[in-house]
Design a protein around this motif. Structure first.
Motif, PDB file in Angstrom:
ATOM      1  N   ALA A  39      -2.304  -0.760  -7.161  1.00 51.09           N
ATOM      2  CA  ALA A  39      -1.205   0.067  -7.671  1.00 51.09           C
ATOM      3  C   ALA A  39      -1.021  -0.145  -9.171  1.00 51.09           C
ATOM      4  N   TRP A  40      -1.138  -1.378  -9.610  1.00 50.57           N
ATOM      5  CA  TRP A  40      -0.985  -1.620 -11.037  1.00 50.57           C
ATOM      6  C   TRP A  40      -2.215  -1.147 -11.805  1.00 50.57           C
ATOM      7  N   GLY A  41      -3.396  -1.365 -11.257  1.00 49.04           N
ATOM      8  CA  GLY A  41      -4.619  -0.994 -11.959  1.00 49.04           C
ATOM      9  C   GLY A  41      -4.846   0.498 -12.030  1.00 49.04           C
ATOM     10  N   ILE A  72       6.135  -3.622  -5.214  1.00 51.33           N
ATOM     11  CA  ILE A  72       5.292  -4.082  -4.110  1.00 51.33           C
ATOM     12  C   ILE A  72       5.799  -5.427  -3.587  1.00 51.33           C
ATOM     13  N   ILE A  73       6.271  -6.289  -4.465  1.00 47.17           N
ATOM     14  CA  ILE A  73       6.807  -7.582  -4.033  1.00 47.17           C
ATOM     15  C   ILE A  73       8.059  -7.376  -3.192  1.00 47.17           C
ATOM     16  N   ILE A  74       8.897  -6.420  -3.584  1.00 46.16           N
ATOM     17  CA  ILE A  74      10.099  -6.127  -2.793  1.00 46.16           C
ATOM     18  C   ILE A  74       9.705  -5.590  -1.421  1.00 46.16           C
ATOM     19  N   ALA A 102       1.670 -12.099   9.472  1.00 47.43           N
ATOM     20  CA  ALA A 102       2.163 -12.480   8.143  1.00 47.43           C
ATOM     21  C   ALA A 102       1.024 -12.559   7.135  1.00 47.43           C
ATOM     22  N   ILE A 103      -0.106 -13.105   7.551  1.00 47.69           N
ATOM     23  CA  ILE A 103      -1.254 -13.190   6.639  1.00 47.69           C
ATOM     24  C   ILE A 103      -1.783 -11.793   6.314  1.00 47.69           C
ATOM     25  N   ILE A 104      -1.857 -10.930   7.310  1.00 51.42           N
ATOM     26  CA  ILE A 104      -2.308  -9.558   7.076  1.00 51.42           C
ATOM     27  C   ILE A 104      -1.352  -8.834   6.137  1.00 51.42           C
ATOM     28  N   HIS A 164      -0.477  -6.531   0.825  1.00 55.10           N
ATOM     29  CA  HIS A 164       0.396  -6.358  -0.335  1.00 55.10           C
ATOM     30  C   HIS A 164      -0.249  -6.917  -1.608  1.00 55.10           C
ATOM     31  N   ALA A 165      -1.056  -7.972  -1.496  1.00 57.54           N
ATOM     32  CA  ALA A 165      -1.765  -8.477  -2.675  1.00 57.54           C
ATOM     33  C   ALA A 165      -2.758  -7.437  -3.183  1.00 57.54           C
ATOM     34  N   LEU A 166      -3.488  -6.806  -2.242  1.00 56.61           N
ATOM     35  CA  LEU A 166      -4.387  -5.716  -2.653  1.00 56.61           C
ATOM     36  C   LEU A 166      -3.592  -4.542  -3.218  1.00 56.61           C
TER      37      LEU A 166
END
Length: 98
Positions: free
Chosen positions: A37-39, A48-50, A23-25, A30-32
């Protein structure tokens, strides 16, 4: 004291119903992914949140089937390491060299 040990072995740590390490991985990747992806590509963070939620639900389902998945993954990776003491011998055999 034995109750704490038995509880830790019987029910491993979870993070939102999924095994802790996967879960942490998942959340870190997804945070990266949101940042890059946005940058770089101007992709909406909502996509990405979905995908984070979907993958976390898959992890939670797999964690329900195999609660000790977080300990099985490192054990599997450790078992895949090759030893330095076995060298190739005759075809189809290996020789132990101390």
């Amino acid at each position: 004291m034995p109750e704490k040990v038995m509880r830790a072995v019987a029910s491993p740590a979870t993070l939102f119903w999924a095994p802790m390490l996967p879960a942490i991985i998942n959340m870190a990747l997804h945070a990266l992914g949101i940042v890059y992806a946005w940058g770089l590509f101007k992709v909406s963070p909502l996509l990405i949140i979905i995908s984070l939620i979907v993958f976390h639900m898959v992890l939670a389902a797999q964690g329900a089937r195999e609660p000790h998945m977080a300990t099985l993954l490192p054990a599997w990776a450790y078992s895949k390491r090759s030893t330095r003491n076995l060298i190739k011998g005759k075809p189809g055999t290996r020789k132990y060299v101390p």
